[in-house]
Write a protein that holds these residues in place. Structure first.
Motif, PDB file in Angstrom:
ATOM      1  N   LYS A 194       0.841  -1.213   0.000  1.00 48.93           N
ATOM      2  CA  LYS A 194       0.000   0.000   0.000  1.00 48.93           C
ATOM      3  C   LYS A 194       0.866   1.249   0.000  1.00 48.93           C
ATOM      4  O   LYS A 194       0.446   2.295  -0.470  1.00 48.93           O
ATOM      5  CB  LYS A 194      -0.922   0.010   1.215  1.00 48.93           C
ATOM      6  CG  LYS A 194      -0.215   0.272   2.521  1.00 48.93           C
ATOM      7  CD  LYS A 194      -1.145   0.200   3.705  1.00 48.93           C
ATOM      8  CE  LYS A 194      -1.467  -1.246   4.029  1.00 48.93           C
ATOM      9  NZ  LYS A 194      -2.411  -1.366   5.140  1.00 48.93           N
ATOM     10  N   GLY A 240       3.262  -5.460  12.583  1.00 48.37           N
ATOM     11  CA  GLY A 240       2.703  -4.466  11.676  1.00 48.37           C
ATOM     12  C   GLY A 240       3.736  -3.550  11.058  1.00 48.37           C
ATOM     13  O   GLY A 240       4.925  -3.871  10.968  1.00 48.37           O
ATOM     14  N   TYR A 251       3.627   6.372  -0.091  1.00 49.96           N
ATOM     15  CA  TYR A 251       2.315   7.020  -0.038  1.00 49.96           C
ATOM     16  C   TYR A 251       2.250   8.240  -0.973  1.00 49.96           C
ATOM     17  O   TYR A 251       1.616   9.240  -0.654  1.00 49.96           O
ATOM     18  CB  TYR A 251       1.944   7.401   1.406  1.00 49.96           C
ATOM     19  CG  TYR A 251       1.869   6.190   2.301  1.00 49.96           C
ATOM     20  CD1 TYR A 251       0.820   5.287   2.164  1.00 49.96           C
ATOM     21  CD2 TYR A 251       2.865   5.915   3.233  1.00 49.96           C
ATOM     22  CE1 TYR A 251       0.751   4.153   2.949  1.00 49.96           C
ATOM     23  CE2 TYR A 251       2.811   4.776   4.024  1.00 49.96           C
ATOM     24  CZ  TYR A 251       1.750   3.906   3.876  1.00 49.96           C
ATOM     25  OH  TYR A 251       1.682   2.784   4.648  1.00 49.96           O
TER      26      TYR A 251
END
Ligand SMILES: Cc1ncc(COP(=O)(O)O)c(C=O)c1O
Length: 378
Positions: A45, A207, A338
């Motif tokens: 992502k 994570g 991002y």
């Protein structure tokens, strides 16, 4: 005759991956893996330049996806483990998810119980737990997975309802652009708070949000914490950063199209904060610019602005040692994560090229996006 810097005559806007910087980052990650035995995944992502996946796959253990499409991308292009998590999976996607992913993480006991019967052997099943721990450094609650009423992960008070026999991986994601203190704090918090549940799993995934390649990130402190955790709980450990892998690994290069003046000088760029670097708008991120400082630091202040209709499409006010002029190049650093994964063609704004700065200084345009990229979405 002095040679021109590599960026002087390139077409812009362009997202440029700097291979030397990425190699430096990967070396640090290889060191963490070697000293702790942990496995490190790329969160696609954050960064998904598939042409660079072979380089990343030299060190990383696979990819982690946010749903079917990213899982398929990881499977088709990275060639290693594929992990996938979503707050909720669609029934119709699960057969394909099972085709592409080998590690599937559920958000809640209800998702786990719903999908568990269709998952055969050979898959690893994770449960995302909301650890109730926050130490995000950017974006406030916008990027805080443990904000009040967050939908991410099973809250601690519901863990008693979980069928732990069906769970292989205890997963938490709580950080955002954190230094070692955030990572270590999370590791210690999980160790202290969830010890009884850790007995029934084989693996813990801590994570993303570990900004491993930030110069202030103390890797040895992280490695100590992981090793202590592994020794105490006898589990394997995963990390799945995105930004932390490619941090400071490239640039968004823009050209000054015109100089405007309204109370102060405004440089209008062919790159847009809104379209090409949305965290500047969404999270108040200040994109560093090579050779520029804070407002007032150098003699010449400018607003760096995008070429769209959105009044707030500005990168911010930056100061320069010399006056800016039409045609000058602006290099935003740390512009890989991002950015292009979230870019838009609002106003028909052209998308930046994907380019690579090779270690020998050679500049290569890897992909361009013309009118068709805009037209195809309408
Ligand atoms: C579940 C999960 N894992 C990993 C990441 C990657 O985070 P980062 O790019 O901040 O390292 C995210 C980011 O939102 C996430 O939600």
């Amino acid at each position: 005759m002095p040679t021109q810097p590599w960026y002087e005559s390139i077409p812009t806007p362009a997202y440029v991956a700097d291979i030397s910087a990425l190699r430096r980052n990967l070396d640090r990650i290889a060191h963490v893996k070697e000293k702790t035995g942990c496995q490190v995944l790329l969160a696609t992502k954050a960064f998904a330049r598939v042409d660079l996946f072979p380089l990343l796959a030299e060190v990383l253990d696979g990819t982690t996806a946010s749903g079917l499409y990213e899982a398929r991308l990881g499977h088709e292009t990275f060639g290693k483990q594929v992990h996938v998590y979503a707050p909720a999976f669609r029934d119709q996607d699960m057969p394909d998810i099972l085709r592409y992913a080998d590690h599937i993480y559920f958000n809640s006991p209800s998702q786990l119980n719903h999908f568990r019967p269709q998952i055969g052997t050979g898959k690893h099943i994770g449960l995302r737990v909301n650890p109730g721990y926050s130490l995000s450094t950017v974006g406030g609650d916008l990027y805080n997975p443990c904000a009040p009423h967050s939908r991410f992960g099973t809250p601690a008070d519901q863990l008693g309802d979980v069928n732990w026999d069906a769970v292989d991986i205890f997963h938490v994601h709580a950080l955002c652009e954190s230094r070692h203190d955030g990572s270590i704090g999370l590791i210690q918090h999980v160790s202290k708070t969830f010890a009884p549940y850790l007995k029934s799993v084989k693996t813990v995934n801590f994570g993303g949000g570990h900004l491993l390649n930030h110069p202030d990130y103390d890797l040895s402190a992280l490695m100590d914490a992981i090793n202590r955790f592994r020794d105490k709980h006898d589990v394997a450990v995963f990390l799945e950063p995105g930004g932390g892998i490619v941090y400071n690994g490239g640039y968004l290069v823009a050209t000054v199209l015109d100089m405007h003046h309204n109370g102060m000088p405004i440089a209008i760029l062919d790159a847009s904060a809104s379209c090409h670097h949305p965290d500047v708008i969404e999270a108040g991120y200040r994109a560093p610019v090579i050779g520029a400082g804070q407002a007032g630091e150098h003699p010449y202040d400018y607003i760096l602005a995008g070429n769209t209709c959105m009044t707030g499409d500005i990168f911010g006010t930056y100061s320069f040692a010399d006056p800016l002029k039409k045609g000058d190049k602006i290099l935003f650093t740390d512009a890989l994560h991002y950015t292009f994964v979230k870019s838009t063609v609002f106003n028909g704004t052209p998308l930046p090229d994907f380019a690579t700065l090779h270690e020998n200084g050679h500049y290569e345009v890897v992909k361009t996006f013309g009118y068709d990229a805009f037209r195809g979405r309408l």
